[in-house]
Design a protein around this motif. Sequence first.
Motif, PDB file in Angstrom:
ATOM      1  N   THR A   1      28.181   8.453 -40.183  1.00 27.99           N
ATOM      2  CA  THR A   1      28.639   7.159 -40.689  1.00 27.99           C
ATOM      3  C   THR A   1      27.484   6.431 -41.354  1.00 27.99           C
ATOM      4  O   THR A   1      26.421   6.252 -40.765  1.00 27.99           O
ATOM      5  N   LEU A   2      27.720   6.016 -42.594  1.00 24.65           N
ATOM      6  CA  LEU A   2      26.738   5.306 -43.404  1.00 24.65           C
ATOM      7  C   LEU A   2      27.240   3.888 -43.660  1.00 24.65           C
ATOM      8  O   LEU A   2      28.393   3.698 -44.066  1.00 24.65           O
ATOM      9  N   VAL A   3      26.386   2.901 -43.417  1.00 22.82           N
ATOM     10  CA  VAL A   3      26.687   1.521 -43.768  1.00 22.82           C
ATOM     11  C   VAL A   3      25.747   1.093 -44.892  1.00 22.82           C
ATOM     12  O   VAL A   3      24.546   1.365 -44.843  1.00 22.82           O
ATOM     13  N   VAL A   4      26.307   0.415 -45.894  1.00 21.78           N
ATOM     14  CA  VAL A   4      25.541  -0.059 -47.045  1.00 21.78           C
ATOM     15  C   VAL A   4      25.739  -1.564 -47.173  1.00 21.78           C
ATOM     16  O   VAL A   4      26.875  -2.036 -47.274  1.00 21.78           O
ATOM     17  N   SER A   5      24.659  -2.329 -47.154  1.00 23.03           N
ATOM     18  CA  SER A   5      24.766  -3.763 -47.438  1.00 23.03           C
ATOM     19  C   SER A   5      24.490  -3.993 -48.921  1.00 23.03           C
ATOM     20  O   SER A   5      23.880  -3.154 -49.589  1.00 23.03           O
ATOM     21  N   GLY A   6      24.953  -5.130 -49.439  1.00 22.33           N
ATOM     22  CA  GLY A   6      24.876  -5.329 -50.884  1.00 22.33           C
ATOM     23  C   GLY A   6      25.625  -4.218 -51.590  1.00 22.33           C
ATOM     24  O   GLY A   6      25.230  -3.750 -52.663  1.00 22.33           O
TER      25      GLY A   6
ATOM     26  N   LYS B   1      33.513 -13.856 -39.088  1.00 25.74           N
ATOM     27  CA  LYS B   1      32.838 -14.736 -38.141  1.00 25.74           C
ATOM     28  C   LYS B   1      31.807 -13.999 -37.300  1.00 25.74           C
ATOM     29  O   LYS B   1      30.757 -14.540 -36.974  1.00 25.74           O
ATOM     30  N   ASN B   2      32.098 -12.757 -36.922  1.00 24.78           N
ATOM     31  CA  ASN B   2      31.185 -11.998 -36.073  1.00 24.78           C
ATOM     32  C   ASN B   2      30.935 -10.636 -36.711  1.00 24.78           C
ATOM     33  O   ASN B   2      31.745  -9.717 -36.574  1.00 24.78           O
ATOM     34  N   MET B   3      29.823 -10.515 -37.435  1.00 24.52           N
ATOM     35  CA  MET B   3      29.533  -9.277 -38.154  1.00 24.52           C
ATOM     36  C   MET B   3      29.303  -8.109 -37.205  1.00 24.52           C
ATOM     37  O   MET B   3      29.697  -6.976 -37.485  1.00 24.52           O
ATOM     38  N   GLN B   4      28.670  -8.361 -36.071  1.00 20.29           N
ATOM     39  CA  GLN B   4      28.407  -7.273 -35.137  1.00 20.29           C
ATOM     40  C   GLN B   4      29.717  -6.649 -34.662  1.00 20.29           C
ATOM     41  O   GLN B   4      29.860  -5.424 -34.612  1.00 20.29           O
ATOM     42  N   GLU B   5      30.698  -7.479 -34.341  1.00 25.70           N
ATOM     43  CA  GLU B   5      32.000  -6.970 -33.895  1.00 25.70           C
ATOM     44  C   GLU B   5      32.747  -6.291 -35.035  1.00 25.70           C
ATOM     45  O   GLU B   5      33.404  -5.264 -34.828  1.00 25.70           O
ATOM     46  N   ALA B   6      32.651  -6.848 -36.233  1.00 22.36           N
ATOM     47  CA  ALA B   6      33.349  -6.264 -37.380  1.00 22.36           C
ATOM     48  C   ALA B   6      32.811  -4.872 -37.706  1.00 22.36           C
ATOM     49  O   ALA B   6      33.579  -3.956 -38.030  1.00 22.36           O
ATOM     50  N   ILE B   7      31.506  -4.710 -37.621  1.00 16.51           N
ATOM     51  CA  ILE B   7      30.909  -3.392 -37.878  1.00 16.51           C
ATOM     52  C   ILE B   7      31.303  -2.408 -36.784  1.00 16.51           C
ATOM     53  O   ILE B   7      31.625  -1.242 -37.056  1.00 16.51           O
TER      54      ILE B   7
ATOM     55  N   ASP C   1      20.574 -11.680 -41.220  1.00 16.50           N
ATOM     56  CA  ASP C   1      21.547 -11.561 -40.131  1.00 16.50           C
ATOM     57  C   ASP C   1      22.459 -10.353 -40.283  1.00 16.50           C
ATOM     58  O   ASP C   1      22.863  -9.743 -39.285  1.00 16.50           O
ATOM     59  N   ILE C   2      22.794 -10.004 -41.529  1.00 14.63           N
ATOM     60  CA  ILE C   2      23.666  -8.849 -41.744  1.00 14.63           C
ATOM     61  C   ILE C   2      23.005  -7.585 -41.216  1.00 14.63           C
ATOM     62  O   ILE C   2      23.630  -6.773 -40.514  1.00 14.63           O
ATOM     63  N   SER C   3      21.738  -7.425 -41.528  1.00 17.22           N
ATOM     64  CA  SER C   3      21.031  -6.224 -41.079  1.00 17.22           C
ATOM     65  C   SER C   3      20.885  -6.201 -39.564  1.00 17.22           C
ATOM     66  O   SER C   3      20.979  -5.136 -38.945  1.00 17.22           O
ATOM     67  N   ASP C   4      20.646  -7.357 -38.955  1.00 21.35           N
ATOM     68  CA  ASP C   4      20.589  -7.399 -37.489  1.00 21.35           C
ATOM     69  C   ASP C   4      21.884  -6.864 -36.898  1.00 21.35           C
ATOM     70  O   ASP C   4      21.876  -6.063 -35.958  1.00 21.35           O
ATOM     71  N   ALA C   5      23.013  -7.300 -37.455  1.00 24.25           N
ATOM     72  CA  ALA C   5      24.314  -6.890 -36.930  1.00 24.25           C
ATOM     73  C   ALA C   5      24.535  -5.389 -37.069  1.00 24.25           C
ATOM     74  O   ALA C   5      25.123  -4.746 -36.189  1.00 24.25           O
ATOM     75  N   VAL C   6      24.084  -4.818 -38.184  1.00 25.20           N
ATOM     76  CA  VAL C   6      24.224  -3.362 -38.367  1.00 25.20           C
ATOM     77  C   VAL C   6      23.358  -2.619 -37.366  1.00 25.20           C
ATOM     78  O   VAL C   6      23.809  -1.668 -36.703  1.00 25.20           O
ATOM     79  N   ILE C   7      22.109  -3.049 -37.223  1.00 19.37           N
ATOM     80  CA  ILE C   7      21.163  -2.334 -36.362  1.00 19.37           C
ATOM     81  C   ILE C   7      21.630  -2.339 -34.913  1.00 19.37           C
ATOM     82  O   ILE C   7      21.436  -1.364 -34.175  1.00 19.37           O
ATOM     83  N   PHE C   8      22.306  -3.404 -34.475  1.00 17.19           N
ATOM     84  CA  PHE C   8      22.828  -3.455 -33.102  1.00 17.19           C
ATOM     85  C   PHE C   8      23.922  -2.410 -32.876  1.00 17.19           C
ATOM     86  O   PHE C   8      24.280  -2.124 -31.731  1.00 17.19           O
ATOM     87  N   ASN C   9      24.452  -1.829 -33.960  1.00 17.15           N
ATOM     88  CA  ASN C   9      25.506  -0.813 -33.860  1.00 17.15           C
ATOM     89  C   ASN C   9      25.005   0.599 -34.158  1.00 17.15           C
ATOM     90  O   ASN C   9      25.809   1.525 -34.280  1.00 17.15           O
ATOM     91  N   MET C  10      23.687   0.769 -34.267  1.00 18.59           N
ATOM     92  CA  MET C  10      23.143   2.077 -34.636  1.00 18.59           C
ATOM     93  C   MET C  10      23.172   3.061 -33.478  1.00 18.59           C
ATOM     94  O   MET C  10      22.992   2.691 -32.317  1.00 18.59           O
TER      95      MET C  10
ATOM     96  N   PRO D   1      16.241 -11.869 -34.448  1.00 20.78           N
ATOM     97  CA  PRO D   1      16.097 -11.024 -33.265  1.00 20.78           C
ATOM     98  C   PRO D   1      14.904 -10.087 -33.384  1.00 20.78           C
ATOM     99  O   PRO D   1      14.521  -9.672 -34.477  1.00 20.78           O
ATOM    100  N   ARG D   2      14.304  -9.778 -32.259  1.00 19.76           N
ATOM    101  CA  ARG D   2      13.240  -8.782 -32.211  1.00 19.76           C
ATOM    102  C   ARG D   2      13.899  -7.410 -32.084  1.00 19.76           C
ATOM    103  O   ARG D   2      14.552  -7.118 -31.083  1.00 19.76           O
ATOM    104  N   LEU D   3      13.752  -6.589 -33.123  1.00 21.66           N
ATOM    105  CA  LEU D   3      14.510  -5.346 -33.218  1.00 21.66           C
ATOM    106  C   LEU D   3      13.832  -4.156 -32.557  1.00 21.66           C
ATOM    107  O   LEU D   3      14.450  -3.113 -32.374  1.00 21.66           O
ATOM    108  N   GLN D   4      12.559  -4.300 -32.195  1.00 17.95           N
ATOM    109  CA  GLN D   4      11.833  -3.155 -31.654  1.00 17.95           C
ATOM    110  C   GLN D   4      12.511  -2.509 -30.445  1.00 17.95           C
ATOM    111  O   GLN D   4      12.547  -1.272 -30.350  1.00 17.95           O
TER     112      GLN D   4
END
Length: 330
Positions: A145-150, A199-205, A223-232, A256-259
């Motif tokens: 599964t590939l996600v693309v922003s922009g 409203k909630n990008m993390q849930e939508a992804i 914020d968009i990238s944070d939401a994607v990374i939480f679903n990786m 968010p601290r993504l490390q």
Amino acid sequence: MNKAILLANRPVGKPAESDFKFEDIDMPEAKDGEVLLKTTYVSVDPYLRGRMSDAKSYVPPFELNEPMSSAIIAEVTASNNQDFKAGDYVTAGLAWKLYQTSNGQGLTKVDPSVGLSAYLGVLGMTGLTALMGLQEIGKPKTGETLVVSGAAGAVGSIVGQIGKILGCKVIGIAGSDEKTALLKSKFGFDEAINYKTTKNMQEAIAAAAPDGVDIYFDNVGGDISDAVIFNMNKWGRIAICGTISSYNDTEASQGPRLQPYILKNSMLMQGFIVSNYAEKFPEGVKQLSDWLKAGKLQHAETIVDGFEQIPQAFMDLFEGKNEGKMVVKI
């Protein structure tokens, strides 16, 4: 008559019309070994915003009161260079001028029958950026599964299509219902999310990618990238191509601290610029050309008419007014 567009001021926040200056300049003549070039198409790209500032970056900043530059298609109108003749069309990084001369170095001939503007998009740096970032960092495998922003932008729309060609499920993120519809109808994305009405990008992804995300091609950051990374997923790969969400920020944003997420999932996050892979450009252009001729790649363009519209077309990028590649036709 000859004209140039100069950088008048270094922008604070979003670029404004006052940051550009139009200037009448002398008409040049091709000397021995030179060609005279007439600008026909001008590429405007988000990365140019970085060059308007004097902060250290991967390319030198534009000089104040000097012409700006970008990828351009030009017609050879006169030639004293044996490698070019009048009527040839070429592409290169050139100044924002109606006419200019060149000694031929860095000029690449292009085939008008393909469509000249394609060499600023799908067959130019745009297409190569999509291909190299996805291939070299994303390393897609069938069934992933590939996600693309922009995703409705110049690079993103091509990334998603290449992902489909290579057997991935592809989810695109864009900023309007019209763009998300285009992603599915024209570019073949499996799912598309309008971040402006979600409203909630993390849930939508998570809903669009119930098996998690294996590859993220990041064009926006924030914020968009944070939401994607939480679903990786574990072993996920993130190719950072752009951070347009912060290009006009006047101070560093906090997020968010993504490390910890990267650590626990053994993820790879790598930024890149397309010139990192310059030695692979010839094979890349051939591959993109083959897909284009076979009808496997569609490319969208937003074409604006008129040399005087170059600054506005550039500023419109930050309002999301483009579908696909933003090009100015002279």
